[in-house]
Write a protein that holds these residues in place. Structure first.
Motif, PDB file in Angstrom:
ATOM      1  N   UNK A  93      -7.824  17.934   3.538  1.00 55.77           N
ATOM      2  CA  UNK A  93      -6.335  18.016   2.711  1.00 55.77           C
ATOM      3  C   UNK A  93      -5.470  17.185   3.628  1.00 55.77           C
ATOM      4  N   UNK A  94      -5.700  17.437   4.941  1.00 53.92           N
ATOM      5  CA  UNK A  94      -4.633  16.383   5.610  1.00 53.92           C
ATOM      6  C   UNK A  94      -4.931  14.910   5.518  1.00 53.92           C
ATOM      7  N   UNK A  95      -6.235  14.346   5.325  1.00 52.89           N
ATOM      8  CA  UNK A  95      -6.538  13.117   5.097  1.00 52.89           C
ATOM      9  C   UNK A  95      -6.091  12.589   3.744  1.00 52.89           C
ATOM     10  N   UNK A  96      -6.361  13.558   2.672  1.00 55.05           N
ATOM     11  CA  UNK A  96      -5.900  13.367   1.260  1.00 55.05           C
ATOM     12  C   UNK A  96      -4.254  13.071   1.440  1.00 55.05           C
ATOM     13  N   UNK A  97      -3.672  13.995   1.929  1.00 49.72           N
ATOM     14  CA  UNK A  97      -1.948  13.995   1.939  1.00 49.72           C
ATOM     15  C   UNK A  97      -1.729  12.762   2.637  1.00 49.72           C
ATOM     16  N   UNK A  98      -2.197  12.412   3.749  1.00 55.44           N
ATOM     17  CA  UNK A  98      -1.978  11.240   4.534  1.00 55.44           C
ATOM     18  C   UNK A  98      -2.221   9.923   3.717  1.00 55.44           C
ATOM     19  N   UNK A  99      -3.185   9.838   2.874  1.00 56.41           N
ATOM     20  CA  UNK A  99      -3.624   8.881   2.025  1.00 56.41           C
ATOM     21  C   UNK A  99      -2.526   8.801   1.007  1.00 56.41           C
ATOM     22  N   UNK A 100      -2.121   9.819   0.366  1.00 55.64           N
ATOM     23  CA  UNK A 100      -1.016   9.761  -0.811  1.00 55.64           C
ATOM     24  C   UNK A 100       0.351   9.405  -0.089  1.00 55.64           C
ATOM     25  N   UNK A 101       0.659   9.798   0.950  1.00 54.59           N
ATOM     26  CA  UNK A 101       1.821   9.614   1.613  1.00 54.59           C
ATOM     27  C   UNK A 101       2.024   7.895   2.016  1.00 54.59           C
ATOM     28  N   UNK A 102       0.799   7.656   2.473  1.00 52.60           N
ATOM     29  CA  UNK A 102       0.552   6.232   2.881  1.00 52.60           C
ATOM     30  C   UNK A 102       0.602   5.267   1.592  1.00 52.60           C
ATOM     31  N   UNK A 103       0.097   5.682   0.623  1.00 49.69           N
ATOM     32  CA  UNK A 103       0.148   4.973  -0.925  1.00 49.69           C
ATOM     33  C   UNK A 103       1.259   4.792  -1.401  1.00 49.69           C
ATOM     34  N   UNK A 104       2.116   6.075  -1.385  1.00 55.55           N
ATOM     35  CA  UNK A 104       3.467   5.837  -1.726  1.00 55.55           C
ATOM     36  C   UNK A 104       4.350   5.192  -0.921  1.00 55.55           C
ATOM     37  N   UNK A 105       4.304   5.031   0.315  1.00 51.65           N
ATOM     38  CA  UNK A 105       5.092   4.060   1.531  1.00 51.65           C
ATOM     39  C   UNK A 105       4.891   2.913   1.007  1.00 51.65           C
ATOM     40  N   UNK A 106       3.360   2.267   0.935  1.00 53.02           N
ATOM     41  CA  UNK A 106       3.130   1.235   0.650  1.00 53.02           C
ATOM     42  C   UNK A 106       3.463   0.761  -0.785  1.00 53.02           C
ATOM     43  N   UNK A 107       3.521   1.655  -1.608  1.00 51.24           N
ATOM     44  CA  UNK A 107       4.083   1.207  -2.977  1.00 51.24           C
ATOM     45  C   UNK A 107       5.238   0.945  -3.165  1.00 51.24           C
ATOM     46  N   UNK A 108       6.242   1.906  -2.130  1.00 51.29           N
ATOM     47  CA  UNK A 108       7.590   1.608  -2.295  1.00 51.29           C
ATOM     48  C   UNK A 108       7.991   0.283  -1.334  1.00 51.29           C
ATOM     49  N   UNK A 109       6.994  -0.265  -0.731  1.00 46.57           N
ATOM     50  CA  UNK A 109       7.519  -1.314   0.360  1.00 46.57           C
ATOM     51  C   UNK A 109       7.005  -2.680  -0.519  1.00 46.57           C
ATOM     52  N   UNK A 110       5.896  -2.738  -0.993  1.00 43.78           N
ATOM     53  CA  UNK A 110       5.228  -3.717  -1.774  1.00 43.78           C
ATOM     54  C   UNK A 110       6.330  -4.674  -2.646  1.00 43.78           C
ATOM     55  N   UNK A 111       7.325  -3.886  -3.296  1.00 44.22           N
ATOM     56  CA  UNK A 111       8.198  -4.899  -4.193  1.00 44.22           C
ATOM     57  C   UNK A 111       9.094  -5.318  -3.182  1.00 44.22           C
ATOM     58  N   UNK A 112       9.482  -4.842  -2.121  1.00 46.37           N
ATOM     59  CA  UNK A 112      10.316  -5.446  -1.023  1.00 46.37           C
ATOM     60  C   UNK A 112       9.473  -6.597  -0.502  1.00 46.37           C
ATOM     61  N   UNK A 113       8.352  -6.451  -0.251  1.00 43.64           N
ATOM     62  CA  UNK A 113       7.713  -7.644   0.435  1.00 43.64           C
ATOM     63  C   UNK A 113       7.531  -8.671  -0.773  1.00 43.64           C
TER      64      UNK A 113
END
Length: 176
Positions: free
Chosen positions: A84-104
């Protein structure tokens, strides 16, 4: 055991009474009965000891079995928690990367000289604040670029750079 204790007390009282009466034949008979009783009690106590050991052994085995179940369930709970922790970390990382990618991507476009793509601010967190600051930077860069292009046709480029670098002249008070 309580019944045996009552019977023993009766036999012991008979033996003491025989000793007190100095009746040796009755004393010997009472002592013989006490010896027989002691032998029966010893055998009975041995049976009780074996039964207690058997109960203790089965209890130990049952406890070990329960302990193995608890260990297994604890390991399963740990595995589920880690998953569960790994899945939540992956989800949070995906959201973070998804919101930073347009900025990049927008930063790369600005690097190439394109100031046209303002980004939509979707959150109020640090990424949203960064996006808002990025949009402000793009507007300022576009304004400076327009000033350079407009005045660059009619004025010396050094003078235009002096105008662009002075905020008080390029802002809303830049009428002069």
């Amino acid at each position: 055991l309580a019944e045996d204790r009552v019977a023993y007390d009766g036999l012991f009282a008979d033996a003491r009474g025989a000793i007190a009466a100095n009746d040796w034949s009755r004393t010997m008979e009472a002592l013989s009965r006490l010896d027989d009783f002691r032998d029966r009690m010893g055998a009975h106590m041995e049976d009780l000891r074996r039964e207690a050991l058997s109960l203790a052994g089965s209890t130990v085995e049952q406890t070990r079995s329960e302990q193995q179940k608890v260990i297994f369930l604890s390991l399963m709970a740990l595995a589920v928690a880690v998953l569960f922790g790994l899945l939540m970390a992956a989800r949070i990382a995906r959201r973070l990367v998804g919101s930073v990618r347009p900025l990049v991507n927008a930063t790369r476009a600005v690097e190439q000289g394109s100031y046209s793509g303002e980004l939509t601010v979707r959150t109020n967190d640090e990424i949203g604040q960064l996006t808002g600051a990025f949009n402000h930077m793009i507007r300022e860069l576009a304004l400076k670029d327009r000033i350079r292009a407009t005045f660059g046709r009619y004025m010396d480029p050094r003078l235009v750079e002096g105008l662009v670098d002075r905020q008080d002249l390029t802002g809303s008070a830049g009428d002069r």
